[in-house]
Design an enzyme around this catalytic site. Structure first.
Site, PDB file in Angstrom:
ATOM      1  N   CYS A  13      41.646  44.244  38.065  1.00 18.57           N
ATOM      2  CA  CYS A  13      40.315  44.245  37.497  1.00 18.57           C
ATOM      3  C   CYS A  13      39.616  42.938  37.798  1.00 18.57           C
ATOM      4  CB  CYS A  13      40.371  44.441  35.974  1.00 18.57           C
ATOM      5  SG  CYS A  13      41.081  46.012  35.457  1.00 18.57           S
ATOM      6  N   GLY A  39      38.337  45.958  41.679  1.00 12.66           N
ATOM      7  CA  GLY A  39      38.360  47.215  40.939  1.00 12.66           C
ATOM      8  C   GLY A  39      37.224  48.105  41.367  1.00 12.66           C
ATOM      9  N   ASN A 113      41.751  41.652  32.323  1.00 14.78           N
ATOM     10  CA  ASN A 113      42.396  41.729  33.633  1.00 14.78           C
ATOM     11  C   ASN A 113      43.866  41.412  33.429  1.00 14.78           C
ATOM     12  OD1 ASN A 113      43.200  41.555  36.330  1.00 14.78           O
ATOM     13  ND2 ASN A 113      42.358  39.511  36.603  1.00 14.78           N
ATOM     14  N   GLY A 114      44.721  42.383  33.695  1.00 15.68           N
ATOM     15  CA  GLY A 114      46.154  42.165  33.510  1.00 15.68           C
ATOM     16  C   GLY A 114      46.830  43.404  32.944  1.00 15.68           C
ATOM     17  N   TYR A 265      47.014  38.982  49.260  1.00 13.94           N
ATOM     18  CA  TYR A 265      46.239  40.212  49.443  1.00 13.94           C
ATOM     19  C   TYR A 265      45.017  40.333  48.549  1.00 13.94           C
ATOM     20  CZ  TYR A 265      45.214  45.243  49.358  1.00 13.94           C
ATOM     21  OH  TYR A 265      44.589  46.455  49.399  1.00 13.94           O
TER      22      TYR A 265
END
Length: 501
Positions: A13, A39, A113-114, A265
């Site tokens: 995210c 996202g 986020n996580g 990445y």
């Protein structure tokens, strides 16, 4: 596998928040544009004028969800934005963020986020105490914990919540006139602070807006100045009194565990993380890969886009020409996740097409950032051979992925990970390459220029820094609800049968 998009690990995210700017929602929209790579399932913005929170969110890309009329309906000087890839909970509008609640302490919006590793246990506990959940995402657990009435200060409440939840979380929390940024004590996920001058006030003094974002590329887009990274375990509160920071873990020997896959990445190449430019780190990865796995060849080509920079480094170190033989179609969105069988058969070529003339009769080195299931690598090797490549050598700019991620990357289960169940030779034979080489763990860490003890490398080593007591399954909440429904049905059914008799 549904299509080429499914062959790589999924992004998690992206977060963007701004306080103190008259066009907060519009700037958040642009900030989310910069973070779209993190996202692509849903996007949302919550804005406040100091009195009321207004939210708009939808499924799809940022440019599909928002337009000028929507942004005009989100007035205020602070806003919180979120782009989502689902790592816990299904991909639907119900789970889109920010999540918003009206509770005893006021209105709250949250973006996460996580991934929480004790989510199922905490949710069961909260439900047993009367909490009613509206979503199947682990982020709502944080919202419930924050909304519980107590006589503690805001900072004490936030610290108490942080001590209850486990796993990876960078959080943005917004009230009617306050923005809060939080990073978990391990520092799994990135979060940065920036500042931006607003128009000149009546007294002639420049106003200052403050920005919190997942990556520095979002600051660059709105011309905000990078201030610093939010530290692991830090709580940053931004309101009319300025910025206040506390870190309950600052005095402890809490180890850090930043996700090294951000460099490999996930992060955009123009972002800086830990004061290291991501593109430069990827070039270093390619150079190290060439040192560790040399090969005689005529051309080095990347798998775009994540392999571009590592391929440059490899070619430079090896003294082999670099070429962009694969051409990527950038217009394949998440709507492509469930294509027809015809498209599924040609999924890789829909995303990447090869310029045959560049590889015919040549010994080619293909640089990619990872091999997960091996299906994509095999298709690309086949494509190169069909185009007349004399030899095809595959090189990967990180070690073999052998373990799933518990902290927010949607890796497959261990039984689906190619490197967890096959030797290097078996993988090479499966993908059909003449040779295969991975970067070593030591070489990968050395290329970052950051000490090894700062990183989480669990997907390579199986050593998980934070406790895990939830199943590593993104649909754990749906499964938990289904089990509950079955148990209720089993209890009710005998009574219903007796009434029929």
């Amino acid at each position: 596998m549904d299509c080429a998009e499914s062959y790589h690990p999924k992004h998690y995210c992206g977060l963007f928040g701004i306080y103190g700017h008259p066009n907060a929602a519009e700037l958040t929209y642009y900030g989310l544009y910069a973070l779209q790579h993190r996202g692509q399932e849903s996007a949302g913005i919550t804005a406040s004028d100091g009195v009321d929170l207004r939210t708009y969110k939808g499924m799809g890309l940022v440019g599909q969800v928002f337009d000028k009329s929507v942004l005009r309906s989100l007035p205020g000087h602070l806003a919180l934005g979120h782009v989502r890839y689902s790592t816990t909970g299904s991909s639907n509008i119900k789970n889109a963020q920010p999540l918003v609640a009206d509770c005893a302490c006021g209105q709250i919006a949250i973006g996460h986020n996580g991934n929480l590793t004790n989510a199922s246990r905490l949710r069961a506990e909260l439900e047993s105490q009367g909490s009613i959940f509206q979503t199947t995402t682990d982020s709502e657990i944080i919202l419930h914990l924050l909304a519980r009435p107590n006589d503690q200060s805001r900072v004490q409440t936030l610290e108490a919540v942080m001590r209850r939840i486990q796993g990876a979380y960078s959080l943005l929390i917004m009230g009617e006139d306050e923005m809060i940024g939080i990073r978990d004590p391990f520092g799994f996920r990135p979060l940065v602070l920036g500042k931006l001058k607003t128009r000149v006030a009546e007294d002639g003094v420049d106003g200052m807006a403050y920005v919190l974002a997942s990556e520095t590329c979002a600051l660059d887009l709105i011309h905000a100045e990078f201030v610093r990274d939010i530290e692991p375990g830090e709580i940053v509160l931004i309101n009319k009194h300025g910025i206040h920071s506390v870190n309950p873990w600052a005095e402890t020997q809490q180890p850090h565990a930043f996700c090294i896959f951000e460099y490999i990445y996930f992060a955009r190449p123009d972002s800086d993380i830990y004061n290291k430019n991501v593109a430069q780190v990827r070039i270093n990865l390619g150079r190290q890969l060439a040192k560790e796995t040399p090969v005689a060849a005529d051309l080095v080509i990347p798998v775009p886009d994540s392999g571009n920079w590592a391929a440059m480094g490899f070619a430079e170190q090896a003294g082999i020409p670099y070429g962009n033989a694969f051409v990527r179609n950038h217009y394949i969105g998440r709507t492509f996740l469930q294509p027809s069988q015809l498209i599924r058969d040609f999924g890789v070529r829909v995303k990447l097409n090869l310029i045959d003339e560049m590889v015919t009769g040549k010994r080619v080195v293909v640089i990619d950032d990872s091999i997960v299931r091996g299906t994509t690598a095999r298709s690309r090797v086949t494509t190169l051979r069909e185009a007349g490549a004399k030899e095809v050598h595959m090189r990967v700019s990180c070690p073999p992925h052998k373990w799933p991620c518990a902290y927010g990357i949607d890796f497959p289960t261990r039984k689906e990970l190619m490197a967890a169940n096959n030797s290097l030779e078996q993988i090479r034979d499966y993908i059909g390459a003449d040779s295969l080489g991975y970067l070593t763990l030591e070489g990968m860490i050395a290329a970052t220029g950051i000490p090894a003890n700062e990183f989480c490398t669990a997907c390579y080593t199986g050593v998980y820094p934070s406790p895990i007591d939830s199943q590593m399954d993104k649909f754990i909440m749906e499964q938990q609800r289904a089990r509950y429904r079955r148990s209720v049905s089993d209890l009710v059914q005998p009574d219903a049968q007796r009434r029929l008799l």
